[in-house]
Design an enzyme around this catalytic site. Structure first.
Site, PDB file in Angstrom:
ATOM      1  N   ASP A  38      43.482  34.517  36.313  1.00  0.00           N
ATOM      2  CA  ASP A  38      42.506  35.559  36.002  1.00  0.00           C
ATOM      3  C   ASP A  38      41.882  35.350  34.628  1.00  0.00           C
ATOM      4  O   ASP A  38      40.662  35.446  34.464  1.00  0.00           O
ATOM      5  CB  ASP A  38      43.173  36.937  36.033  1.00  0.00           C
ATOM      6  CG  ASP A  38      43.451  37.435  37.440  1.00  0.00           C
ATOM      7  OD1 ASP A  38      43.132  36.717  38.401  1.00  0.00           O
ATOM      8  OD2 ASP A  38      43.993  38.541  37.583  1.00  0.00           O
TER       9      ASP A  38
ATOM     10  N   HIS B 221      44.931  36.830  44.827  1.00  0.00           N
ATOM     11  CA  HIS B 221      45.353  37.320  43.519  1.00  0.00           C
ATOM     12  C   HIS B 221      45.783  36.131  42.678  1.00  0.00           C
ATOM     13  O   HIS B 221      45.850  34.989  43.146  1.00  0.00           O
ATOM     14  CB  HIS B 221      46.501  38.322  43.653  1.00  0.00           C
ATOM     15  CG  HIS B 221      46.049  39.723  43.933  1.00  0.00           C
ATOM     16  ND1 HIS B 221      45.215  40.416  43.082  1.00  0.00           N
ATOM     17  CD2 HIS B 221      46.310  40.560  44.971  1.00  0.00           C
ATOM     18  CE1 HIS B 221      44.993  41.625  43.571  1.00  0.00           C
ATOM     19  NE2 HIS B 221      45.633  41.734  44.729  1.00  0.00           N
TER      20      HIS B 221
ATOM     21  N   ASP C  83      26.249  54.876  41.758  1.00  0.00           N
ATOM     22  CA  ASP C  83      26.565  54.591  43.154  1.00  0.00           C
ATOM     23  C   ASP C  83      25.588  53.529  43.636  1.00  0.00           C
ATOM     24  O   ASP C  83      24.419  53.825  43.901  1.00  0.00           O
ATOM     25  CB  ASP C  83      26.453  55.860  43.993  1.00  0.00           C
ATOM     26  CG  ASP C  83      26.873  55.638  45.439  1.00  0.00           C
ATOM     27  OD1 ASP C  83      27.086  54.465  45.827  1.00  0.00           O
ATOM     28  OD2 ASP C  83      26.972  56.628  46.187  1.00  0.00           O
TER      29      ASP C  83
END
Length: 375
Positions: A168, A138, A72
């Site tokens: 990507d 995206h 975390d």
């Protein structure tokens, strides 16, 4: 035989596709990769169906050979742990929006004070500077802004929706790998690391290559108007059974052979013409001829002719083709170290004469991994 990148250690904070694809190749090549994930918001690829052995097939593939560590990063003890471990690593790879790692205290400037030799690569949609740096995006958006979509597809129905993530992978992953390895080589002389700013939009725009060269020379690129984007007979042609044949017989010797194979003299006569009407006549003639027979007929017809003519295969056909078998596209990867149970995955396509690829295990369960031993 050891991996070509054995000895390199990578701390990977990335998720989804661009960063993980790059770090998977590094791991295949022998690098030690530690993949950091949140225990409460793990990599979203873990949710992608279908599932194999209880995990996402995509996650199993993109994260093979990597150690999964759950941390975390909003907890001070997690940040301190990174500070304590950072000197054990050569490379940090991250994919957050600009400013996120700085707020966490894990930005390049902060980590470089503790480890001046650290190479730190940030992959984002639009880079670390400019008005777009904080925008969401995206693959389809990066391709749209790059200009690629603007000269691709058909006049009647616009740009194509691609079956792969070009920006990507070809933009983000591959350029990140090139940049990181270049920085590793540079460090051998300087002793210093550096920050690498990878914008997927910048990088995918560079793939325009010849089209951009022509445009900058004063010849704007038009949809279905150029040699390689549907403006010539270099194209796909429907067969009688609804399949497709790819024809790329551009050079004179290939044009002559194609003209003979299809009994269409017009290909040799006008195939190299710059006139739009001539080009269209050639395409119409080929279209009319190819649709007269099923794909199987044309496969047999062109099997022994070296003319740059090949079938359009489905992905499943391609993965199980003779070519795939001969070139070893697929590999059986153990589900865990030394396990006899395996999952079939795409292999790393790079082939060395000496260095060996490794396929030790698929992507691990969240938090299953271990930290590497200190240098």
């Amino acid at each position: 035989m050891s991996g070509a990148l054995s000895g390199l250690k990578i701390l990977d904070f990335s998720g989804l596709l661009p960063g993980p694809f790059a770090s998977m190749y590094f791991a295949d090549l022998g690098a030690e990769v530690i993949h950091i994930e949140s225990p409460t918001r793990p990599d979203l690829v873990r949710l992608f169906a279908p599932y194999v052995f209880g995990q996402s097939a995509a996650y199993n593939y993109l994260n093979r050979n990597k150690q999964s560590i759950a941390l975390d990063l909003k907890q001070a003890e997690s940040i301190q742990l990174i500070y304590d471990k950072i000197k054990d690593f050569d490379i940090v790879l991250e994919q957050f929006r600009p400013g996120v790692m700085q707020r966490l205290g894990l930005d390049y400037a902060t980590l470089a004070k503790r480890h001046p030799g650290l190479i730190y690569c940030s992959i984002t949609g639009y880079g670390q500077t400019g008005d777009y740096q904080h925008r969401a995006g995206h693959d389809i958006n990066y391709i749209a802004l790059s200009g690629i979509a603007g000269h691709s597809g058909r006049k009647v129905n616009g740009p194509p929706a691609q079956g792969i993530q070009i920006a990507d992978i070809a933009g983000g992953s591959m350029h990140a790998m090139i940049a990181i390895l270049a920085a590793v080589i540079e460090r051998q002389s300087s002793g210093l690391g550096q920050h690498i700013d990878i914008s997927m939009t910048d990088c995918v725009a560079s793939l325009n290559s010849m089209a951009a060269a022509a445009s900058l020379a004063g010849v704007p690129q038009q949809v279905e108007g150029e040699l390689l984007n549907g403006g010539s007979f270099y194209d796909y042609y429907a067969t009688r059974d609804g399949r497709y044949l790819s024809i790329g017989s551009l050079e004179p010797q290939f044009q002559q052979g194609l003209a003979q194979a299809l009994d269409l003299p017009i290909i040799q006569e006008k195939g190299g013409s710059l006139d739009a009407t001539d080009r269209e006549q050639v395409k119409q003639a080929i279209t009319a001829r190819i649709i007269q027979q099923d794909l199987a007929y044309w496969q047999t017809h062109f099997a022994n002719l070296d003319l740059c003519v090949e079938s359009v295969l489905s992905l499943d056909e391609a993965l199980h083709s003779e070519l795939a078998q001969q070139r070893q596209w697929l590999v059986d990867v153990p589900i865990a170290p030394h396990s006899q149970e395996t999952v079939k995955q795409m292999a790393c396509p790079i082939k060395f004469s000496r260095s060996k690829m490794r396929y030790h295990y698929i992507g691990q369960a969240l938090g299953q991994g271990q930290w590497p031993t200190s240098k």
